[in-house]
Design a protein around this motif. Structure first.
Motif, mmCIF file in Angstrom:
data_model
loop_
_atom_site.group_PDB
_atom_site.id
_atom_site.type_symbol
_atom_site.label_atom_id
_atom_site.label_comp_id
_atom_site.label_asym_id
_atom_site.label_seq_id
_atom_site.Cartn_x
_atom_site.Cartn_y
_atom_site.Cartn_z
ATOM 1 N N PHE A 287 0.822 -1.212 0.000
ATOM 2 C CA PHE A 287 0.000 0.000 0.000
ATOM 3 C C PHE A 287 0.858 1.265 0.000
ATOM 4 O O PHE A 287 0.321 2.365 -0.136
ATOM 5 C CB PHE A 287 -0.932 0.005 1.218
ATOM 6 N N ASN B 210 -3.511 4.833 8.133
ATOM 7 C CA ASN B 210 -3.530 3.524 7.468
ATOM 8 C C ASN B 210 -2.613 2.509 8.147
ATOM 9 O O ASN B 210 -2.875 1.309 8.089
ATOM 10 C CB ASN B 210 -3.189 3.679 5.985
ATOM 11 N N LEU C 171 -9.360 0.860 3.949
ATOM 12 C CA LEU C 171 -8.052 1.147 3.348
ATOM 13 C C LEU C 171 -8.225 1.804 1.979
ATOM 14 O O LEU C 171 -9.266 1.658 1.333
ATOM 15 C CB LEU C 171 -7.245 -0.155 3.200
ATOM 16 N N PRO C 172 -7.170 2.515 1.503
ATOM 17 C CA PRO C 172 -7.249 3.138 0.170
ATOM 18 C C PRO C 172 -7.447 2.076 -0.916
ATOM 19 O O PRO C 172 -7.049 0.923 -0.745
ATOM 20 C CB PRO C 172 -5.877 3.814 0.013
ATOM 21 N N ASN C 173 -8.063 2.484 -2.030
ATOM 22 C CA ASN C 173 -8.256 1.550 -3.145
ATOM 23 C C ASN C 173 -6.907 1.086 -3.681
ATOM 24 O O ASN C 173 -6.035 1.903 -3.976
ATOM 25 C CB ASN C 173 -9.058 2.216 -4.270
ATOM 26 N N HIS C 174 -6.771 -0.233 -3.754
ATOM 27 C CA HIS C 174 -5.500 -0.835 -4.192
ATOM 28 C C HIS C 174 -5.793 -2.296 -4.518
ATOM 29 O O HIS C 174 -6.628 -2.926 -3.844
ATOM 30 C CB HIS C 174 -4.461 -0.732 -3.059
ATOM 31 N N LYS D 115 -6.112 -4.884 -1.659
ATOM 32 C CA LYS D 115 -7.273 -4.972 -0.757
ATOM 33 C C LYS D 115 -7.965 -6.325 -0.904
ATOM 34 O O LYS D 115 -8.327 -6.967 0.082
ATOM 35 C CB LYS D 115 -8.262 -3.844 -1.038
#
Length: 324
Positions: free
Chosen positions: A61, A195, A303-306, A309
């Motif tokens: 991430f 995060n 969590l951030p888009n990745h 995930k």
């Protein structure tokens, strides 16, 4: 088979996991032939490498550099391996994953020094990371793991335990190291504080679910699947969740008393397993594991888009639902 399914979930990380595997072999090399043989015996027993995988996935991430990330992934797996060697001495275990333990292959003294050597190698490895926070997290983790080992000894065959005692024990036994794997991967990857905390919490919740499932499987899986006799935890005096939920059952009370005196027969073991497997304790334990799993998945959602995930979700669901 289960391990094969798990490795397929993170097959895109295979080249980096192979690097870590080679680094583990290098780290366990010793000038002492005895310690070298004992360490490699442990390494060759295999394992899911869950902790290094969580380090890699968390670091993905942020700024991912395997040459840097491996220097935290390797020591975390070494700490886990060292704790297994010490665990087997405490529990007087002869088998792990269907192979002789270090203490059974050699003796308790060799096992204890092998575990100490592996711990020391972990500390040596992490010195290459120039980040005080990493060292603080790792030091605190090791202190708590050692505290947990002593508490486990104190709790052996203790009938008056409660759920709080159990959850505190498995946090130190398993969840803490998985929590630290996720947190340290995020820290080394340079993620922001918010995060890092999300991944840390994810690791804790997954770790709790993982250990509860492990404790369930000790009763529900076969001897062959476990690579040791089913019910070994209770034979060794470790009161796990299914037993806590059944602790007033007369058969369980008799079994614990016999086990504490070392006078358990094979028919006693079979009777105990039958009681546990036919009770609602397994269903209740699974429900508690699933509660932790749902909390872990909530952290993933935040969590951030990745692309990672989905991998985190898949691995969490797998280890929370595995059959052995």
């Amino acid at each position: 088979m289960e391990k094969m399914k798990l490795t397929l979930l993170y097959s895109d990380l295979k080249s980096d996991i192979d690097i870590i595997e080679k680094e583990l072999e290098t780290a366990l090399n010793s000038s002492s032939h005895l310690i070298n043989d004992a360490s490699l015996h442990l390494l060759q027993a295999g394992g899911k490498r869950i902790r290094p995988v969580f380090v890699l996935m968390s670091a993905k991430f942020g700024q991912y550099n395997i040459d840097q990330i491996k220097n935290i992934a390797v020591p975390l797996e070494l700490i886990h391996m060292a704790s297994l060697v010490h665990d087997d001495v405490i529990d007087d275990s002869d088998l792990r994953r269907g192979r002789h333990t270090v203490k059974a292959q050699w003796n308790n003294r060799v096992a204890m020094y092998t575990g100490d050597f592996i711990f020391a190698r972990a500390l040596e490895y992490v010195t290459s990371i120039d980040n005080v926070k990493v060292h603080q997290i790792l030091a605190k983790t090791m202190v708590e793991i050692c505290n947990g080992e002593v508490i486990q000894i104190e709790d052996k065959f203790r009938n008056n335990q409660n759920l709080k005692d159990y959850f505190r024990r498995i946090k130190r036994k398993t969840a803490l190291l998985i929590e630290s794997s996720c947190e340290l991967g995020a820290v080394v990857g340079g993620l922001d504080v918010k995060n890092v905390r999300r991944l840390k919490r994810f690791g804790y919740f997954v770790g709790m679910s993982y250990q509860i499932v492990d404790d369930i499987l000790d009763f529900t899986a076969t001897d062959k699947e476990l690579g040791k006799p089913a019910g070994s935890d209770l034979l060794q005096g470790n009161i796990t969740l299914p037993i806590l939920l059944l602790k007033d059952h007369p058969t369980i009370l008799r079994f614990v008393e016999k086990a504490s005196k070392g006078s358990v027969s094979e028919s006693d073991r079979m009777e105990m397993l039958k009681v546990v497997r036919n009770s609602d304790a397994i269903k209740k334990a699974i429900a508690l594991s699933n509660q932790y799993l749902r909390k872990a998945l909530k952290e993933v959602d935040a969590l951030p888009n990745h692309p990672m995930k989905k991998k985190l979700r898949d691995v969490a669901l797998f280890i929370g639902k595995r059959k052995f």
